[in-house]
Motif scaffolding. Structure first.
Motif, short mmCIF file in Angstrom:
data_model
loop_
_atom_site.label_atom_id
_atom_site.label_comp_id
_atom_site.label_asym_id
_atom_site.label_seq_id
_atom_site.Cartn_x
_atom_site.Cartn_y
_atom_site.Cartn_z
N THR A 200 0.86 -1.19 0.00
CA THR A 200 0.00 0.00 0.00
C THR A 200 0.89 1.24 0.00
O THR A 200 2.06 1.19 0.39
N ILE A 201 0.33 2.35 -0.41
CA ILE A 201 1.10 3.58 -0.40
C ILE A 201 1.52 3.93 1.03
O ILE A 201 2.63 4.43 1.25
N ASP A 202 0.67 3.63 2.01
CA ASP A 202 1.03 3.91 3.41
C ASP A 202 2.29 3.14 3.81
O ASP A 202 3.18 3.69 4.47
N TYR B 176 9.32 6.36 0.76
CA TYR B 176 8.99 6.54 -0.65
C TYR B 176 7.77 7.44 -0.79
O TYR B 176 6.87 7.41 0.06
N SER B 177 7.72 8.20 -1.89
CA SER B 177 6.53 9.02 -2.15
C SER B 177 5.54 8.29 -3.05
O SER B 177 4.41 8.73 -3.22
N GLU B 178 5.99 7.20 -3.66
CA GLU B 178 5.12 6.37 -4.50
C GLU B 178 5.66 4.94 -4.50
O GLU B 178 6.78 4.69 -4.06
N ILE B 179 4.87 4.01 -4.99
CA ILE B 179 5.30 2.62 -5.06
C ILE B 179 6.23 2.47 -6.27
O ILE B 179 5.82 2.78 -7.39
N TYR C 285 4.70 2.07 1.83
CA TYR C 285 5.86 2.63 1.14
C TYR C 285 6.24 4.00 1.70
O TYR C 285 7.43 4.33 1.80
N GLU C 286 5.25 4.81 2.07
CA GLU C 286 5.57 6.10 2.67
C GLU C 286 6.30 5.92 3.99
O GLU C 286 7.20 6.69 4.32
#
Length: 142
Positions: A90-92, A99-102, A94-95
């Motif tokens: 999920t983006i959460d 990271y700002s995106e996958i 990765y953040e």
């Protein structure tokens, strides 16, 4: 003109059908399936399964599949047999790793669960003409 002996792949021929793969054993498997009354989908599955054995560096059960299949009336259907990504991708997540995106590539990218075999199943359920087990006999023998 290319001399067939130079490329190392003997042609696999039939009077009323054609199956082409990068390995003659897989092509031969596909033709045998057609001769047994199988559909083009049956032949494709059997040839792909054989490729997984005789050409494993380029084909494998751990891959994905994308199908475009036409009915007799011309309606075209697609099967996206790419597997789902893991539940944690999920983006959460990765953040939290900065990271700002996958990422699309690299060791932090989201890998998917292989979907090829499920794509075979879905295609066979709709377009298969011969028994599922028959499709894998040659691959198992090889």
């Amino acid at each position: 003109m290319i001399n067939q002996s130079q490329v190392g792949r003997p042609p696999t021929r039939a009077q009323h059908g054609l199956v082409t793969t990068p390995h003659n054993l897989a092509s031969s498997t596909g033709l045998d399936i057609l001769r047994d009354g199988g559909s083009a989908v049956d032949a494709a599955i059997a040839a792909n399964a054989t490729l997984c054995v005789v050409y494993p560096h380029m084909a494998g059960l751990g891959g994905d599949g994308f199908w475009l299949l036409a009915d007799d009336d011309g309606d075209v259907h697609g099967i996206n047999a790419s597997g789902p990504s893991g539940e944690s991708a999920t983006i959460d997540h990765y953040e939290s790793l900065g990271y700002s995106e996958i990422p699309d590539r690299g060791n932090a990218s989201a890998l998917t669960v292989p979907g090829a075999v499920d794509g075979w199943r879905l295609a066979h359920e709709r377009y298969g003409k011969i028994a599922w087990d028959r499709l894998f006999e040659d691959a198992i023998a090889h």
